[in-house]
Design a protein around this motif. Structure first.
Motif, PDB file in Angstrom:
ATOM      1  N   LEU A  76     -55.505 -56.728 -45.410  1.00 23.28           N
ATOM      2  CA  LEU A  76     -55.177 -56.517 -46.821  1.00 23.28           C
ATOM      3  C   LEU A  76     -55.248 -57.853 -47.552  1.00 23.28           C
ATOM      4  CD1 LEU A  76     -52.152 -54.036 -46.654  1.00 23.28           C
ATOM      5  CD2 LEU A  76     -54.608 -53.550 -46.723  1.00 23.28           C
ATOM      6  N   THR A  80     -52.915 -55.830 -53.185  1.00 20.20           N
ATOM      7  CA  THR A  80     -52.497 -54.837 -52.193  1.00 20.20           C
ATOM      8  C   THR A  80     -51.623 -55.472 -51.125  1.00 20.20           C
ATOM      9  OG1 THR A  80     -54.561 -53.627 -52.558  1.00 20.20           O
ATOM     10  CG2 THR A  80     -53.290 -53.073 -50.582  1.00 20.20           C
ATOM     11  N   ALA A 185     -50.193 -48.674 -54.067  1.00 20.37           N
ATOM     12  CA  ALA A 185     -50.860 -49.430 -53.006  1.00 20.37           C
ATOM     13  C   ALA A 185     -51.859 -48.567 -52.255  1.00 20.37           C
ATOM     14  CB  ALA A 185     -49.834 -49.999 -52.038  1.00 20.37           C
ATOM     15  N   SER A 188     -55.707 -48.526 -52.589  1.00 19.85           N
ATOM     16  CA  SER A 188     -56.557 -49.570 -52.028  1.00 19.85           C
ATOM     17  C   SER A 188     -56.563 -49.610 -50.503  1.00 19.85           C
ATOM     18  CB  SER A 188     -56.110 -50.941 -52.551  1.00 19.85           C
ATOM     19  OG  SER A 188     -56.066 -50.964 -53.954  1.00 19.85           O
ATOM     20  N   THR A 189     -55.696 -48.829 -49.862  1.00 21.28           N
ATOM     21  CA  THR A 189     -55.639 -48.830 -48.398  1.00 21.28           C
ATOM     22  C   THR A 189     -55.147 -47.472 -47.923  1.00 21.28           C
ATOM     23  OG1 THR A 189     -54.817 -50.046 -46.462  1.00 21.28           O
ATOM     24  CG2 THR A 189     -53.271 -49.726 -48.282  1.00 21.28           C
TER      25      THR A 189
END
Length: 298
Positions: A76, A80, A185, A188-189
């Motif tokens: 990461l 993020t 968050a 993005s992941t």
């Protein structure tokens, strides 16, 4: 694809993941009581909880991603990374500390029921921060849920410490912030990677506090180690990971409502394993909390 094609849709999978998360979290209060009975303090339990959880989640996650040729997804960066670390250092640290402190004043079942006002706070935050509309049903849900907490508190003044209720309500507010920020968050992941960063960050918080205060200690009995390992696996690694995986699919408001399985699990385990009393008034108050948060989803 639809269920008719033999593949479950995202909403169904997300709901199942959040339910499994809620069942896991439902064991936390009872396991915490066992840890306290074994002589451990709050800081030691939480330091061990997140240290063990971090050690358990990273090896299999790295192995799976390496096999898939996707090690890059474990790294990461930027915003993020900052959000993930803050979720652990501040969000999960604050919620966990307040929850376990509340256990010192309330029964396992009562603590979980009071914490379960958090879907209402998630609703309010989603409305004010994410711009989701507030319906009439939502306006009815808020007083019902909070009224249930008041009823629980007033049902047995000798058995329910208002200090514990306030502490756990604080935990509910912190947890609602954690969920809303966590959803950001997840743009993005994925849930597994986010969990893998949240856990060591939370561990650092409690290890730092424990070292500075001299409160860190290890279990000295089989009961203590069993409780701590149970907390790390059943009540942390599995439910945190499945919650984030489900949250990405169903969103914060729905995830909060689906998680209402948790207080039922906690109350049942408290009654069976700890002989905690379950009075009619407590059940009515708990039902009001669940009806209130269920209205949000209706």
């Amino acid at each position: 694809m639809s269920p008719r094609d033999g593949v479950l849709d995202d909403e169904t999978v997300g709901t199942a993941l959040v339910v499994s998360s809620a069942v896991g979290f439902g064991t936390l209060a009872v396991l915490g009581e066992y840890a306290f009975a074994a002589g451990l303090n709050v800081v030691s339990v939480l330091a061990l909880r997140f240290s063990l959880a971090a050690a358990l989640i990273w090896p299999p996650l790295a192995f799976v991603r390496r096999r898939a040729g996707d090690l890059a997804s474990l790294r990461l960066r930027g915003r993020t990374l900052a959000i993930a670390v803050l979720l652990g250092l501040v969000g999960y640290t604050g919620q966990s500390a307040l929850f376990f402190l509340g256990l010192r004043y309330l029964t396992a079942g009562m603590t979980t029921i009071v914490l379960y006002t958090y879907p209402v706070f998630v609703l309010l935050l989603s409305t004010t921060v994410l711009g989701e509309p507030l319906t009439r049903r939502d306006l009815l849900a808020l007083p019902l849920a909070l009224g249930g907490v008041v009823l629980i508190t007033g049902a047995d003044p000798a058995g329910v410490d208002p200090t514990g209720v306030l502490i756990v309500l604080g935990g509910a507010v912190v947890y609602s912030l954690y969920i809303v920020v966590g959803r950001v968050a997840l743009d993005s992941t994925d849930g597994a990677v986010l969990s893998a960063y949240v856990m060591p960050a939370a561990a650092v918080s409690f290890l730092a506090v424990g070292s500075a205060s001299g409160q860190l200690s290890l279990p000295t009995s089989q009961l203590g180690w069993a409780a701590v390992l149970g907390i790390a696996v059943l009540a942390t690694v599995i439910p945190v990971s499945t919650f984030f995986l489900g949250l990405r699919r169903v969103g914060p408001s729905r995830a909060g409502i689906v998680s209402t399985v948790e207080p039922a699990v906690a109350v049942a385990l408290g009654a069976v394993l700890l002989d905690e009393p379950v009075t009619l008034v407590t059940l009515v108050g708990g039902a009001l909390v669940l009806v209130g948060v269920a209205l949000v989803q209706a």
